[in-house]
Write a protein that holds these residues in place. Structure first.
Motif, PDB file in Angstrom:
ATOM      1  N   ARG A 157      32.002  24.990  32.876  1.00  0.00           N
ATOM      2  CA  ARG A 157      31.629  24.362  34.150  1.00  0.00           C
ATOM      3  C   ARG A 157      32.731  24.499  35.205  1.00  0.00           C
ATOM      4  O   ARG A 157      32.462  24.833  36.354  1.00  0.00           O
ATOM      5  CB  ARG A 157      31.306  22.878  33.932  1.00  0.00           C
ATOM      6  N   VAL A 158      33.987  24.299  34.808  1.00  0.00           N
ATOM      7  CA  VAL A 158      35.086  24.296  35.771  1.00  0.00           C
ATOM      8  C   VAL A 158      35.683  25.681  35.999  1.00  0.00           C
ATOM      9  O   VAL A 158      36.051  26.023  37.116  1.00  0.00           O
ATOM     10  CB  VAL A 158      36.194  23.306  35.327  1.00  0.00           C
ATOM     11  N   TYR A 159      35.753  26.494  34.926  1.00  0.00           N
ATOM     12  CA  TYR A 159      36.448  27.782  35.033  1.00  0.00           C
ATOM     13  C   TYR A 159      35.551  28.990  34.792  1.00  0.00           C
ATOM     14  O   TYR A 159      36.016  30.129  34.850  1.00  0.00           O
ATOM     15  CB  TYR A 159      37.615  27.825  34.028  1.00  0.00           C
ATOM     16  N   GLY A 160      34.274  28.767  34.537  1.00  0.00           N
ATOM     17  CA  GLY A 160      33.352  29.857  34.232  1.00  0.00           C
ATOM     18  C   GLY A 160      33.252  30.906  35.321  1.00  0.00           C
ATOM     19  O   GLY A 160      33.032  32.088  35.035  1.00  0.00           O
ATOM     20  N   HIS A 161      33.444  30.511  36.575  1.00  0.00           N
ATOM     21  CA  HIS A 161      33.330  31.478  37.670  1.00  0.00           C
ATOM     22  C   HIS A 161      34.441  32.535  37.637  1.00  0.00           C
ATOM     23  O   HIS A 161      34.350  33.558  38.307  1.00  0.00           O
ATOM     24  CB  HIS A 161      33.318  30.757  39.028  1.00  0.00           C
TER      25      HIS A 161
END
Length: 191
Positions: A157-161
């Motif tokens: 959610r926080v670092y997936g991008h």
């Protein structure tokens, strides 16, 4: 004498670099690093320099589920620093005048003084570690989450991008000019 190390009180920022190095190479929370010791002590996380392992929670400690502190293998690059620090007489990886640092606030104030960017706080280095690891396509998300002590859902959610390696097939199809063309199946039908 050249090459002789002299202890002095005139280096009030000396503990900042070990903190930054350790935080960026392990993604460990500040409180865990502040309380860690190179010598096994009751109630403290322990850094085993012989085995190259960081026990981020004290033996028998009840760690909250949302603040996991798993034991990790210390990256060799960091382990070399830590062994040198220990040989220089340190008992704790992040210490000031021989005592472990206990307040994140004081470190945050020192960071503001040394790093004028108002967005950099001690926790920023945990984010940096997670980002760097997520950008490495050969590392599994499961392994990264386990190393950081973070749930896979939170990591995604926080670092997936930062993780675009799963899109290489799309890149290859566009680059090869295969977009818009119907691919024939082995049995003569269309896909």
């Amino acid at each position: 004498l050249a090459g002789t190390q002299v202890r002095t009180l005139y280096r009030p920022r000396r503990h900042l670099m070990p903190y930054i190095i350790m935080a960026m190479y392990t993604g460990t929370r500040s409180s865990r690093m502040f309380s860690a010791s190179f010598i096994r002590q009751k109630g403290r996380p322990w850094i085993d320099l012989e085995e190259g392992v960081f026990h981020r929670s004290a033996p028998g400690e009840d760690v909250p589920k949302n603040k996991q502190a798993p034991t990790i293998r210390i990256p060799l690059r960091l382990l070399r620093h830590m062994r040198r620090w220990y040989k220089l007489g340190r008992r704790y990886p992040i210490e000031y005048n021989g005592q472990p640092i206990t307040k994140s606030k004081a470190l945050g104030k020192l960071m503001k003084e040394c790093v004028p960017d108002k967005d950099v706080v001690p926790h920023s280095f945990r984010h940096t570690a997670a980002t760097w690891l997520m950008k490495r396509s050969e590392l599994s998300i499961h392994d990264i989450a386990g190393f950081l002590g973070m749930s896979m859902e939170m990591l995604d959610r926080v670092y997936g991008h930062h993780r675009t390696s799963h899109q290489t097939g799309i890149d290859d199809a566009i680059t090869a000019g295969g977009i818009g063309k119907t691919k024939k199946r082995d049995d003569g039908g269309e896909q």
